[in-house]
Design a protein around this motif. Structure first.
Motif, PDB file in Angstrom:
ATOM      1  N   ARG A   1      41.759  45.721  31.350  1.00  0.00           N
ATOM      2  CA  ARG A   1      41.340  44.338  31.599  1.00  0.00           C
ATOM      3  C   ARG A   1      41.787  43.416  30.480  1.00  0.00           C
ATOM      4  O   ARG A   1      41.755  42.212  30.627  1.00  0.00           O
ATOM      5  CB  ARG A   1      39.813  44.267  31.712  1.00  0.00           C
ATOM      6  CG  ARG A   1      39.314  44.836  33.023  1.00  0.00           C
ATOM      7  CD  ARG A   1      37.818  44.788  33.061  1.00  0.00           C
ATOM      8  NE  ARG A   1      37.319  45.531  34.203  1.00  0.00           N
ATOM      9  CZ  ARG A   1      36.048  45.826  34.373  1.00  0.00           C
ATOM     10  NH1 ARG A   1      35.158  45.466  33.476  1.00  0.00           N
ATOM     11  NH2 ARG A   1      35.667  46.497  35.430  1.00  0.00           N
TER      12      ARG A   1
ATOM     13  N   ASN B   1      33.004  41.913  40.978  1.00  0.00           N
ATOM     14  CA  ASN B   1      33.850  41.080  40.125  1.00  0.00           C
ATOM     15  C   ASN B   1      35.033  40.497  40.899  1.00  0.00           C
ATOM     16  O   ASN B   1      35.462  39.377  40.619  1.00  0.00           O
ATOM     17  CB  ASN B   1      34.349  41.872  38.916  1.00  0.00           C
ATOM     18  CG  ASN B   1      33.268  42.034  37.860  1.00  0.00           C
ATOM     19  OD1 ASN B   1      32.215  41.411  37.953  1.00  0.00           O
ATOM     20  ND2 ASN B   1      33.520  42.861  36.885  1.00  0.00           N
TER      21      ASN B   1
ATOM     22  N   ALA C   1      39.588  52.094  40.794  1.00  0.00           N
ATOM     23  CA  ALA C   1      38.159  51.767  40.782  1.00  0.00           C
ATOM     24  C   ALA C   1      37.652  51.453  42.184  1.00  0.00           C
ATOM     25  O   ALA C   1      36.534  51.809  42.549  1.00  0.00           O
ATOM     26  CB  ALA C   1      37.891  50.594  39.848  1.00  0.00           C
TER      27      ALA C   1
ATOM     28  N   GLY D   1      32.495  51.933  41.473  1.00  0.00           N
ATOM     29  CA  GLY D   1      33.314  50.787  41.853  1.00  0.00           C
ATOM     30  C   GLY D   1      32.505  49.602  42.342  1.00  0.00           C
ATOM     31  O   GLY D   1      33.059  48.636  42.856  1.00  0.00           O
TER      32      GLY D   1
ATOM     33  N   ILE E   1      39.239  51.152  31.479  1.00  0.00           N
ATOM     34  CA  ILE E   1      38.932  49.914  32.174  1.00  0.00           C
ATOM     35  C   ILE E   1      39.021  48.743  31.208  1.00  0.00           C
ATOM     36  O   ILE E   1      39.601  47.707  31.503  1.00  0.00           O
ATOM     37  CB  ILE E   1      37.527  49.986  32.807  1.00  0.00           C
ATOM     38  CG1 ILE E   1      37.539  51.040  33.909  1.00  0.00           C
ATOM     39  CG2 ILE E   1      37.116  48.638  33.363  1.00  0.00           C
ATOM     40  CD1 ILE E   1      36.206  51.279  34.538  1.00  0.00           C
TER      41      ILE E   1
ATOM     42  N   LYS F   1      41.574  48.127  43.790  1.00  0.00           N
ATOM     43  CA  LYS F   1      41.699  47.652  42.422  1.00  0.00           C
ATOM     44  C   LYS F   1      41.901  48.867  41.520  1.00  0.00           C
ATOM     45  O   LYS F   1      41.083  49.775  41.509  1.00  0.00           O
ATOM     46  CB  LYS F   1      40.440  46.905  41.987  1.00  0.00           C
ATOM     47  CG  LYS F   1      40.502  46.383  40.555  1.00  0.00           C
ATOM     48  CD  LYS F   1      41.536  45.278  40.393  1.00  0.00           C
ATOM     49  CE  LYS F   1      41.751  44.900  38.942  1.00  0.00           C
ATOM     50  NZ  LYS F   1      42.758  43.849  38.788  1.00  0.00           N
TER      51      LYS F   1
ATOM     52  N   THR G   1      33.093  46.499  39.988  1.00  0.00           N
ATOM     53  CA  THR G   1      34.464  46.029  40.177  1.00  0.00           C
ATOM     54  C   THR G   1      34.564  45.226  41.472  1.00  0.00           C
ATOM     55  O   THR G   1      35.192  44.168  41.512  1.00  0.00           O
ATOM     56  CB  THR G   1      35.437  47.218  40.207  1.00  0.00           C
ATOM     57  OG1 THR G   1      35.231  47.993  39.033  1.00  0.00           O
ATOM     58  CG2 THR G   1      36.872  46.748  40.266  1.00  0.00           C
TER      59      THR G   1
END
Lengths: 290, 332
Positions: free
Chosen positions: B331, B47, B18, B41, B327, B11, B44
Motif C-alpha cells: 500500500r 476500503n 486479499a 479480506g 499489505i 484486490k 480490504t
C-alpha cells in the motif's frame, strides 16, 4: 475555490486547537531552544574573545591602543557584521530560525499519527480535497513555528539580548523571512511524512537532518569561521538566509545592508516556492489510492 | 435499486490476493453483513467500496456511482465508521461532530441541529461538551457512529463495529444499528468476525474466506442449508471410512464426514438419532470417547462452507506478521 478555503479553515482549526490546548507540549518545544541559548549564547562567548581588557590597554602606548581597537573592530565587523554586537544577541537571533526548523520538522509527525490512528482514512473517505489536507498541515506548521519563534524572541530579550531594529518595519521583514523558511521546511517534511508509514522512521529522518542543518548554517557562528567545504554547504542552507535576514533587520541597526537583505528574501522566496510547490504535489500523490 | 453492486472484484497486494473475484449486491435499506475471520479480506473490501483503495480488477458501484471513476460522488453519499476509534481525544464530542460537518460542508446552523439530533439518537447529549478523553470505549464508539451520521449518508459502512467492546456495550451498539435501519431506512454494510453479531443484526450475510465469498443468504436460510442438527463424535477406530459407512446406514443421518480427528454428522431429530448412533457404533465394537451435539448456528455454517472453525486460526505469528508487512508495503 470557496470549498478549499472552508476545508482548510476547518482542518487548520482542528490542528491549532489540539496544539494550544496542550500547553505542556508548547512549553517543551520552547524549552529546548531556550536551553540552547543558555548553553551556547551565554557560555560560548565568541565575541568576548575579541575584547581587550581595560588594564591591558592602559599598559600600551596610546597610538597602539587605537590601532588595536581599530583592528579588533575590523575583525568583529568582518565576522559578525558589526562591531558592537555581543554573542548572546547574535546567536539568539539565529535560534529563531532553529525554532522554526524544529517546529516545521515536527509538523510532519502529525500526519504520521493521523494515519496511524485512522483519522487520515476518515478524511480520505470524505469529499475533502486532498490538497486541502496537505495545505492545512503546512499552514499549521507555519503558524506554530512563528508563534514559537516570537515567544523565544521575547524570552531572549528577557535574558538580555539587545536588538536594534533597522526601522519600524524591520520586525515584519524578520517574520516574513521566518514564514518563508517555515513554509518550505514544513512542506518538505510533510511530503516525507506522507510517504513514511511509521513514526519511528519519521523520527529517524528528523534526527538525521536537524543537527547538521543547524550546525551547517550561520545560526551559531559566522560562516567566515568555517572551513571552505562547510562554507559551501552553509551557503546553500536556507536556514543561513533566514538567519541573515533576521540579523540584518533586527540586529544591525544602521549598518543593515539592503542588498544582503534583498538577496536573503529572494533566496527564501525561491526556496519556499520550490519546496511548497513540489512538496504539496508529492504529498498529494502520497495520499492517492493504492 | 441496488445500493451496492460488486462484480468479480479482485484486490491483490503483491503475491497476496486479499479479495478474490467477489461478487454480490446489497439492496437499498438492507443490513448486509460480511462475515469472516481476520485477514479474510473484509476490510480490504470496505476500503475499496469507500474509495480508499483501487481494485486490481472488477467493478464496484456504490449508490449508482463507480468507486473508481466517480469517487468524489461516492464520498458524498457514504459514511464510514472504521475499526479504529478516530474521534479526537483533545476535542469535545460536539467539536468532533462539528469538525465532521465542516468536512462535508454543512452550514453551521444546520450542523448544530444535526449534531444535537445524532447525539440524542446515540444517547450522548449529556456528554456533548466534555472532552473525548473522558469518554469510555463504548461512548467513543457511539460518537464515532454519530460522526458517521452527521451528513445524512445513504449508505453506512461499519467495519467491525463492536471489536474490543464489552458484552453490554455490544448489545447497545447492535440496538443503535438496528434503529438506523428500521427508523431511517439506511443501507448498512458491516463486517464482523463475530457469528452472533452477524446472526443478530444482518438481513443477509456473505461468508468470506481467503478473499472468496463462499456463501450469501439470510442467516436463517444459511442455517437451514445445514439440513439439521450436528453431532460430532470422537471414536476409537482403525479406519475412519468404516465408521463413516456405519454411521451413514442410519436412516436419519443425512451426511457424515471425518475431519480434524472428529466425525461430523448432520442428522434430523438429533435428540433421537444420537442414542441410536451410539448403540450402532458400540455394537460394532467402536468405543465412543466424546460426543457433542449442536443446533444449527452460523458457526456450523462457517465450518460447513470453509472446512475450518472460525476461531481456530491456522498459521503462525510470523506468517500473520509477514502478511501484514506485505499489505503495508504494497500500500505504500
Amino acid at each position: 475555490m470557496r470549498d478549499i478555503v472552508v476545508e482548510i479553515y476547518v482542518l487548520l482549526g482542528r490542528e491549532l486547537k489540539k496544539w494550544y490546548r496542550s500547553p505542556f507540549l508548547l512549553l517543551m518545544t520552547i524549552i529546548q531552544p531556550v536551553i540552547w541559548m543558555g548553553l551556547f549564547g551565554k557560555a560560548l562567548n565568541l565575541t568576548g574573545l575579541l575584547q581587550v581588557p581595560e588594564e591591558l590597554l592602559r599598559q600600551l602606548p596610546p597610538d597602539a591602543t587605537s590601532l588595536i581597537a581599530e583592528l579588533f573592530n575590523k575583525v568583529m565587523t568582518n565576522l559578525f557584521g558589526a562591531s558592537g554586537i555581543d554573542y548572546f544577541s547574535y546567536m539568539s537571533v539565529g535560534m529563531l530560525s532553529i525554532v522554526v526548523l524544529f517546529t516545521s520538522m515536527s509538523s510532519g509527525m502529525t500526519i504520521v499519527w493521523d494515519r496511524r490512528l485512522g483519522f487520515l482514512n476518515k478524511l480520505l473517505v470524505s469529499p475533502v480535497k486532498r490538497g486541502s489536507i496537505i495545505i492545512s498541515k503546512v499552514l499549521s506548521g507555519v503558524v506554530r513555528s512563528i508563534v514559537q519563534a516570537i515567544l523565544v524572541m521575547l524570552i531572549a530579550i528577557a535574558l538580555g539580548a539587545r536588538y536594534s531594529p533597522a526601522g519600524p518595519l524591520a520586525p515584519l521583514v524578520a517574520l516574513s523571512a521566518l514564514t518563508l523558511l517555515s513554509l518550505g521546511l514544513s512542506s518538505l517534511f510533510i511530503s516525507i511524512a506522507v510517504r513514511l508509514r511509521s513514526w519511528e522512521s519519521q523520527m529517524a529522518t528528523i534526527n538525521l537532518l536537524n543537527l547538521p542543518l543547524m550546525f551547517a548554517s550561520n545560526a551559531l557562528y559566522p560562516i567566515k569561521m568555517m572551513p571552505a567545504w562547510l562554507q559551501a554547504i552553509a551557503s546553500v542552507n536556507p536556514i543561513s538566509y533566514a538567519v541573515d535576514a533576521v540579523r540584518q533587520s533586527l540586529l544591525m541597526g544602521a549598518s543593515m545592508s539592503i542588498s544582503a537583505l534583498l538577496l536573503d528574501i529572494g533566496a527564501l522566496t525561491l526556496f519556499a516556492a520550490l519546496f511548497t510547490g513540489v512538496g504539496v504535489l508529492v504529498a498529494d500523490r502520497g495520499l492517492r489510492r493504492g | 435499486m441496488s445500493a451496492i453492486i460488486v462484480e468479480r472484484l479482485v484486490k491483490s497486494f503483491g503475491k497476496l490476493i486479499a479479495v478474490n473475484e467477489a461478487s454480490f449486491t446489497v439492496d437499498e435499506g438492507e443490513l448486509f453483513g460480511f462475515l469472516g475471520p481476520n485477514g479474510a479480506g473484509k476490510t480490504t473490501t470496505i476500503n475499496i467500496l469507500t474509495t480508499l483503495l483501487i481494485p486490481s480488477s472488477g467493478k464496484a458501484v456504490v449508490g449508482g456511482f463507480d468507486v473508481v471513476a466517480e469517487a468524489e460522488k461516492v464520498r458524498r453519499i457514504i459514511g464510514l465508521v472504521p475499526q479504529d476509534i478516530t474521534v479526537d481525544d483533545d476535542l469535545t464530542g460536539m467539536e468532533n461532530l462539528m469538525l465532521h460537518a465542516g468536512l462535508y460542508h454543512l452550514d453551521r446552523q444546520g450542523a448544530k441541529r444535526r449534531a444535537k439530533e445524532v447525539l440524542e439518537l446515540l444517547n450522548l447529549t449529556d456528554a456533548a461538551n466534555r472532552k473525548v478523553e473522558t469518554y469510555s470505549g463504548g461512548m467513543r464508539k457511539r460518537l464515532e457512529l454519530a460522526a458517521g451520521l452527521m451528513h445524512h449518508p445513504d449508505i453506512l459502512f461499519l467495519d467491525e463495529p463492536t471489536l474490543g467492546l464489552d458484552v453490554q456495550t455490544r448489545t447497545a451498539i447492535w440496538n443503535y444499528v438496528k434503529k438506523l435501519r428500521d427508523e431511517l431506512g439506511m443501507t448498512i454494510f458491516l463486517t464482523t468476525h463475530y457469528m452472533d453479531e452477524a446472526d443478530a443484526l444482518c438481513d443477509r450475510i456473505a461468508i468470506i474466506d481467503h478473499g472468496r465469498i463462499v456463501a450469501i443468504d439470510t442467516p436463517k436460510s444459511l442455517k437451514n442449508s445445514l439440513g439439521g442438527d450436528i453431532i460430532e463424535l470422537e471414536v476409537m477406530h482403525n479406519n475412519p471410512e468404516d465408521v463413516v459407512q456405519l454411521i451413514n446406514k442410519i436412516d436419519s443421518v443425512k451426511k457424515a464426514a471425518f475431519m480434524d480427528g472428529l466425525f461430523r454428522v448432520t442428522v434430523e431429530r438429533g435428540e433421537e438419532t444420537l442414542p441410536m448412533m451410539l448403540e450402532t457404533l458400540l455394537r460394532k465394537g467402536h468405543r465412543v470417547t466424546r460426543v457433542i451435539m449442536k443446533k444449527p448456528s452460523l458457526e456450523e455454517v462457517f465450518l460447513e462452507y470453509t472446512g475450518r472453525a472460525l476461531r481456530a486460526e491456522q498459521g503462525s505469528w510470523e506468517e500473520a506478521f509477514r502478511q501484514r508487512m506485505i499489505i503495508q508495503r504494497a500500500r505504500a
